[in-house]
Structure formats: structure tokens, C-alpha cells
Write a protein that holds these residues in place. Structure first.
Motif, mmCIF file in Angstrom:
data_model
loop_
_atom_site.group_PDB
_atom_site.id
_atom_site.type_symbol
_atom_site.label_atom_id
_atom_site.label_comp_id
_atom_site.label_asym_id
_atom_site.label_seq_id
_atom_site.Cartn_x
_atom_site.Cartn_y
_atom_site.Cartn_z
ATOM 1 N N THR A 1 0.831 -1.158 -0.024
ATOM 2 C CA THR A 1 0.045 0.195 -0.338
ATOM 3 C C THR A 1 1.110 1.441 0.103
ATOM 4 O OG1 THR A 1 -1.553 -1.920 1.259
ATOM 5 C CG2 THR A 1 -1.897 1.319 1.072
ATOM 6 N N ALA B 1 -4.296 -1.454 -3.116
ATOM 7 C CA ALA B 1 -5.453 -0.062 -2.350
ATOM 8 C C ALA B 1 -4.574 1.155 -2.765
ATOM 9 C CB ALA B 1 -5.032 -1.182 -1.281
ATOM 10 N N VAL C 1 -6.511 1.999 5.972
ATOM 11 C CA VAL C 1 -6.966 0.900 4.553
ATOM 12 C C VAL C 1 -5.816 -0.295 4.581
ATOM 13 C CG1 VAL C 1 -7.118 0.473 2.222
ATOM 14 C CG2 VAL C 1 -7.727 2.943 3.873
ATOM 15 N N LEU D 1 -7.398 -2.754 7.647
ATOM 16 C CA LEU D 1 -8.343 -3.650 7.578
ATOM 17 C C LEU D 1 -7.933 -4.428 6.328
ATOM 18 C CD1 LEU D 1 -11.444 -3.371 7.808
ATOM 19 C CD2 LEU D 1 -11.307 -1.553 6.731
ATOM 20 N N GLY D 2 -6.660 -4.619 5.110
ATOM 21 C CA GLY D 2 -6.748 -5.383 3.840
ATOM 22 C C GLY D 2 -6.074 -6.330 4.734
ATOM 23 N N LEU E 1 -8.965 -8.826 6.369
ATOM 24 C CA LEU E 1 -9.752 -8.938 4.880
ATOM 25 C C LEU E 1 -8.850 -10.388 4.622
ATOM 26 C CD1 LEU E 1 -11.442 -6.031 4.203
ATOM 27 C CD2 LEU E 1 -12.365 -7.737 5.220
ATOM 28 N N TYR E 2 -7.834 -9.903 4.242
ATOM 29 C CA TYR E 2 -7.147 -11.017 3.579
ATOM 30 C C TYR E 2 -6.736 -11.791 4.304
ATOM 31 C CZ TYR E 2 -3.268 -12.951 0.924
ATOM 32 O OH TYR E 2 -2.668 -14.346 0.000
ATOM 33 N N ILE F 1 -10.730 -7.463 -1.418
ATOM 34 C CA ILE F 1 -10.207 -7.322 -0.568
ATOM 35 C C ILE F 1 -9.680 -5.327 -0.421
ATOM 36 C CG2 ILE F 1 -8.797 -7.513 1.017
ATOM 37 C CD1 ILE F 1 -8.954 -10.356 0.272
ATOM 38 N N SER F 2 -8.969 -5.106 -1.599
ATOM 39 C CA SER F 2 -8.295 -4.022 -1.550
ATOM 40 C C SER F 2 -9.036 -2.853 -1.681
ATOM 41 C CB SER F 2 -7.237 -3.709 -2.689
ATOM 42 O OG SER F 2 -6.561 -4.487 -2.362
ATOM 43 N N ALA G 1 -11.956 -2.896 1.962
ATOM 44 C CA ALA G 1 -10.820 -1.809 2.612
ATOM 45 C C ALA G 1 -10.525 -0.234 2.636
ATOM 46 C CB ALA G 1 -9.779 -1.825 2.788
ATOM 47 N N VAL H 1 -12.931 2.235 4.891
ATOM 48 C CA VAL H 1 -11.945 3.867 5.857
ATOM 49 C C VAL H 1 -13.131 4.732 5.363
ATOM 50 C CG1 VAL H 1 -10.143 4.431 5.370
ATOM 51 C CG2 VAL H 1 -10.038 2.302 5.829
#
Length: 120
Positions: free
Chosen positions: A15, A63, A80, A83-84, A87-88, A105-106, A109, A113
Motif C-alpha cells: 500500500t 489499495a 486501509v 483493514l486490508g 480482510l485478506y 479485498i482492497s 478496505a 475507511v
């Protein structure tokens, strides 16, 4: 826990690398994502995580492609990335063989946010 931490570090690297290349060095966003993904493919990692760190870097690059008009700074970008990575990690056993998982996923996320930012 080590698996989540490795994903968090990898997602952060992807990111921040992509976002910084685009925002600070004015590299076109698609090229910044490609450079980040390519660099992430050379990362050495323990074999027990195979091949998730590279995928997390690449998902982080997706992301990091978001506009600076949406994500206003590195603090929001850190949210981000965190959270990503979560989630991943949570979606790892799901959606095997389905295309678009990393981008989705990105997207989720960044969207979460932005929703949190709008509510606060």
C-alpha cells in the motif's frame, strides 16, 4: 498470529509503496502498482506462508492505487492497510480459484475507511 503479522507487513509495504510512488514521485498509478507487485514477488519469506506475502503485497498495491482525494494521508492509508490485511487473512480459506479476490479485498478496505471517515 505470525501469519496475520506477515500479511499486515506485506499489505503495508504494498500500500505505502504504490501510494508513495504515485503521489510523491509522480509515477503513473498503473506503473506504480506494477512496480510494487514486481518488487513484492522477490520478497523472501518462510515457506509455511507460501505464497501469501506476495499476494498481500499485490493486494496492498491495489489499495495504494486509490486517489489522494479519497485517502488524504498516510494515517488513513495505514487504516486501509490494517483493514486490508485483516480482510485478506479472514478471506484466505474462502474464494479459492475465484478471480478478483485481491482487488475486491482492497476495494472493501478503502470503502470501509471512507465510510468511517464520512461518519466521523
Amino acid at each position: 498470529m505470525a501469519f496475520l503479522f506477515s500479511k499486515l507487513v506485506a499489505f503495508f509495504l504494498g500500500t505505502f509503496s504504490c501510494f508513495s510512488l504515485h503521489q510523491e514521485l509522480q509515477v503513473p498509478v498503473v506503473l506504480a502498482g506494477a512496480i510494487t507487485g514486481l518488487a513484492g514477488s522477490f520478497w523472501h519469506y518462510p515457506k509455511r506462508f507460501d505464497p501469501h506475502p506476495q499476494a498481500a503485497v499485490y493486494a496492498g498495491a491495489f489499495a495504494g492505487m486509490c486517489s489522494s482525494q479519497l485517502i488524504g494521508g498516510y494515517v488513513e492509508l495505514a487504516a486501509v492497510a490494517a483493514l486490508g490485511a485483516v480482510l485478506y487473512t479472514l478471506s484466505r480459506p474462502l474464494f479459492h480459484g475465484f478471480g478478483g479476490r485481491l482487488g475486491t479485498i482492497s476495494f472493501i478496505a478503502v470503502t470501509l475507511v471512507l465510510l468511517a471517515k464520512g461518519l466521523l
